[in-house]
Write a protein that holds these residues in place. Structure first.
Motif, PDB file in Angstrom:
ATOM      1  N   ASP A   1       0.804  -1.224   0.000  1.00 36.84           N
ATOM      2  CA  ASP A   1       0.000   0.000   0.000  1.00 36.84           C
ATOM      3  C   ASP A   1       0.837   1.273   0.000  1.00 36.84           C
ATOM      4  O   ASP A   1       0.301   2.364  -0.226  1.00 36.84           O
ATOM      5  CB  ASP A   1      -0.937   0.016   1.210  1.00 36.84           C
ATOM      6  CG  ASP A   1      -2.058  -1.007   1.089  1.00 36.84           C
ATOM      7  OD1 ASP A   1      -2.283  -1.518  -0.025  1.00 36.84           O
ATOM      8  OD2 ASP A   1      -2.698  -1.302   2.119  1.00 36.84           O
ATOM      9  N   HIS A   2       2.133   1.163   0.229  1.00 34.88           N
ATOM     10  CA  HIS A   2       2.987   2.347   0.201  1.00 34.88           C
ATOM     11  C   HIS A   2       3.252   2.847  -1.223  1.00 34.88           C
ATOM     12  O   HIS A   2       3.669   3.989  -1.400  1.00 34.88           O
ATOM     13  CB  HIS A   2       4.330   2.046   0.863  1.00 34.88           C
ATOM     14  CG  HIS A   2       4.266   1.849   2.345  1.00 34.88           C
ATOM     15  ND1 HIS A   2       3.938   2.859   3.224  1.00 34.88           N
ATOM     16  CD2 HIS A   2       4.473   0.736   3.104  1.00 34.88           C
ATOM     17  CE1 HIS A   2       3.962   2.392   4.459  1.00 34.88           C
ATOM     18  NE2 HIS A   2       4.281   1.113   4.419  1.00 34.88           N
ATOM     19  N   PHE A   3       3.023   1.988  -2.222  1.00 35.75           N
ATOM     20  CA  PHE A   3       3.475   2.277  -3.575  1.00 35.75           C
ATOM     21  C   PHE A   3       2.314   2.457  -4.547  1.00 35.75           C
ATOM     22  O   PHE A   3       1.311   1.746  -4.476  1.00 35.75           O
ATOM     23  CB  PHE A   3       4.369   1.140  -4.080  1.00 35.75           C
ATOM     24  CG  PHE A   3       5.527   0.836  -3.172  1.00 35.75           C
ATOM     25  CD1 PHE A   3       6.574   1.737  -3.041  1.00 35.75           C
ATOM     26  CD2 PHE A   3       5.565  -0.340  -2.436  1.00 35.75           C
ATOM     27  CE1 PHE A   3       7.647   1.463  -2.196  1.00 35.75           C
ATOM     28  CE2 PHE A   3       6.622  -0.628  -1.591  1.00 35.75           C
ATOM     29  CZ  PHE A   3       7.669   0.277  -1.475  1.00 35.75           C
ATOM     30  N   THR A   4       2.473   3.397  -5.472  1.00 37.55           N
ATOM     31  CA  THR A   4       1.482   3.575  -6.530  1.00 37.55           C
ATOM     32  C   THR A   4       1.556   2.461  -7.556  1.00 37.55           C
ATOM     33  O   THR A   4       0.577   2.170  -8.237  1.00 37.55           O
ATOM     34  CB  THR A   4       1.682   4.921  -7.250  1.00 37.55           C
ATOM     35  OG1 THR A   4       3.021   4.972  -7.799  1.00 37.55           O
ATOM     36  CG2 THR A   4       1.478   6.087  -6.291  1.00 37.55           C
ATOM     37  N   ARG A   5       2.726   1.830  -7.682  1.00 36.27           N
ATOM     38  CA  ARG A   5       2.899   0.713  -8.615  1.00 36.27           C
ATOM     39  C   ARG A   5       4.128  -0.093  -8.189  1.00 36.27           C
ATOM     40  O   ARG A   5       5.101   0.473  -7.687  1.00 36.27           O
ATOM     41  CB  ARG A   5       3.071   1.221 -10.048  1.00 36.27           C
ATOM     42  CG  ARG A   5       3.141   0.115 -11.101  1.00 36.27           C
ATOM     43  CD  ARG A   5       3.227   0.680 -12.509  1.00 36.27           C
ATOM     44  NE  ARG A   5       3.352  -0.386 -13.488  1.00 36.27           N
ATOM     45  CZ  ARG A   5       2.333  -0.985 -14.086  1.00 36.27           C
ATOM     46  NH1 ARG A   5       1.097  -0.608 -13.804  1.00 36.27           N
ATOM     47  NH2 ARG A   5       2.520  -1.951 -14.965  1.00 36.27           N
ATOM     48  N   ILE A   6       4.061  -1.395  -8.394  1.00 39.70           N
ATOM     49  CA  ILE A   6       5.179  -2.293  -8.115  1.00 39.70           C
ATOM     50  C   ILE A   6       5.491  -3.072  -9.383  1.00 39.70           C
ATOM     51  O   ILE A   6       4.622  -3.778  -9.916  1.00 39.70           O
ATOM     52  CB  ILE A   6       4.845  -3.273  -6.969  1.00 39.70           C
ATOM     53  CG1 ILE A   6       4.535  -2.507  -5.682  1.00 39.70           C
ATOM     54  CG2 ILE A   6       5.986  -4.258  -6.752  1.00 39.70           C
ATOM     55  CD1 ILE A   6       3.916  -3.369  -4.595  1.00 39.70           C
ATOM     56  N   ASP A   7       6.704  -2.941  -9.870  1.00 46.43           N
ATOM     57  CA  ASP A   7       7.123  -3.669 -11.061  1.00 46.43           C
ATOM     58  C   ASP A   7       8.437  -4.397 -10.803  1.00 46.43           C
ATOM     59  O   ASP A   7       9.405  -3.788 -10.327  1.00 46.43           O
ATOM     60  CB  ASP A   7       7.342  -2.723 -12.249  1.00 46.43           C
ATOM     61  CG  ASP A   7       6.049  -2.285 -12.898  1.00 46.43           C
ATOM     62  OD1 ASP A   7       5.120  -3.115 -13.006  1.00 46.43           O
ATOM     63  OD2 ASP A   7       5.960  -1.111 -13.308  1.00 46.43           O
ATOM     64  N   GLY A   8       8.452  -5.673 -11.141  1.00 42.90           N
ATOM     65  CA  GLY A   8       9.702  -6.405 -11.238  1.00 42.90           C
ATOM     66  C   GLY A   8      10.056  -6.573 -12.703  1.00 42.90           C
ATOM     67  O   GLY A   8       9.397  -6.035 -13.596  1.00 42.90           O
ATOM     68  N   ARG A   9      11.113  -7.320 -12.964  1.00 38.77           N
ATOM     69  CA  ARG A   9      11.527  -7.573 -14.346  1.00 38.77           C
ATOM     70  C   ARG A   9      10.515  -8.505 -15.006  1.00 38.77           C
ATOM     71  O   ARG A   9      10.314  -9.627 -14.584  1.00 38.77           O
ATOM     72  CB  ARG A   9      12.920  -8.212 -14.371  1.00 38.77           C
ATOM     73  CG  ARG A   9      13.546  -8.285 -15.758  1.00 38.77           C
ATOM     74  CD  ARG A   9      14.856  -9.053 -15.768  1.00 38.77           C
ATOM     75  NE  ARG A   9      14.634 -10.484 -15.579  1.00 38.77           N
ATOM     76  CZ  ARG A   9      14.846 -11.149 -14.458  1.00 38.77           C
ATOM     77  NH1 ARG A   9      15.308 -10.517 -13.390  1.00 38.77           N
ATOM     78  NH2 ARG A   9      14.607 -12.453 -14.368  1.00 38.77           N
ATOM     79  N   ARG A  10       9.866  -8.016 -16.032  1.00 38.09           N
ATOM     80  CA  ARG A  10       8.860  -8.795 -16.753  1.00 38.09           C
ATOM     81  C   ARG A  10       9.433  -9.457 -17.999  1.00 38.09           C
ATOM     82  O   ARG A  10       8.817 -10.363 -18.565  1.00 38.09           O
ATOM     83  CB  ARG A  10       7.685  -7.899 -17.160  1.00 38.09           C
ATOM     84  CG  ARG A  10       6.937  -7.274 -15.975  1.00 38.09           C
ATOM     85  CD  ARG A  10       5.926  -6.268 -16.471  1.00 38.09           C
ATOM     86  NE  ARG A  10       5.271  -5.562 -15.390  1.00 38.09           N
ATOM     87  CZ  ARG A  10       4.120  -5.929 -14.818  1.00 38.09           C
ATOM     88  NH1 ARG A  10       3.515  -7.030 -15.232  1.00 38.09           N
ATOM     89  NH2 ARG A  10       3.591  -5.213 -13.845  1.00 38.09           N
TER      90      ARG A  10
END
Length: 227
Positions: A139-148
């Motif tokens: 919930d702290h982040f607007t978006r979470i991305d790892g290597r896709r």
């Protein structure tokens, strides 16, 4: 000290969004990384290395880095062995990895000022997202991305451009906080700024050679932006 920090990054008040790196920045996982590297060394008959050595040698692209470490080129099958050996041992040790000191405070205080933050990691996306959720941080982040996907240069740069594009965030308002020189390179390529934290897998002198501000902790990194 505070004046020195503010002078290290131009116009800190223009920054309204932080893109956080995960490994070595928010997560204190150096011991797990080193143990996994030494599992790879054992797999290929090389003597173990210490953290100081690895912080002097680690770099992207990872393939070239590990070929230098082990003194040999890899076939596709051998590179798969490297990744399997590393990943299995790292995952075994992951539960022993704590958040870096001050992480909860900065993740809570930054959005309290009306600004935003997101997370971008070169860890695999399907591994990263549940890990962040398990630690109660999503919930702290607007978006979470790892290597896709894999990229030709094995750099965070292309991923950062896409990470900002899908959020419709102006790169000029962004700072990337990470722990290796590729984070600095990615920031330049994407048109953002960068602050590098000397707590992860790269030595301070290598970070300072990038020309980006270098600090000792995530707390000091966010202090640069309190303009």
């Amino acid at each position: 000290m505070q004046d020195v920090l503010h002078n290290a990054i131009e116009r800190p008040g223009e920054i309204s969004h932080i893109v956080w790196d995960w490994n070595g920045t928010l997560l204190n996982d150096n011991h797990a990384n080193l143990a996994a590297v030494n599992r790879v060394c054992a797999e290929f008959g090389r003597d173990p290395v210490d953290l100081e050595y690895w912080r002097a040698k680690f770099r992207r692209p990872l393939l070239a880095c590990y070929e230098e470490l082990l003194g040999r080129p890899f076939t596709e099958a051998e590179w798969e062995r490297v990744n399997t050996a590393y990943d299995s041992h790292y995952l075994d040790l992951l539960p022993s990895c704590d958040l870096a000191e001050g992480v909860i405070d900065v993740l809570t205080s930054w959005p309290a000022t009306g600004r935003t933050q997101s997370l971008l990691s070169m860890a695999g996306h399907d591994h990263l997202v549940p890990l962040i959720a398990e630690r109660g941080l999503s919930d702290h982040f607007t978006r979470i991305d790892g290597r896709r996907r894999d990229t030709v240069h094995d750099s965070k740069a292309e991923h950062l451009v896409e990470h900002l594009r899908v959020q419709d965030i102006d790169p000029a308002t962004v700072v990337l906080i990470g722990d290796i020189d590729d984070d600095g390179h990615a920031a330049v390529e994407a048109g953002t700024r960068a602050i590098l934290v000397a707590s992860g897998l790269m030595s301070r002198d290598r970070l300072e050679a990038t020309g980006h501000p270098v600090v000792d902790s995530v707390t000091e990194a966010v202090a640069l932006l309190r303009g």
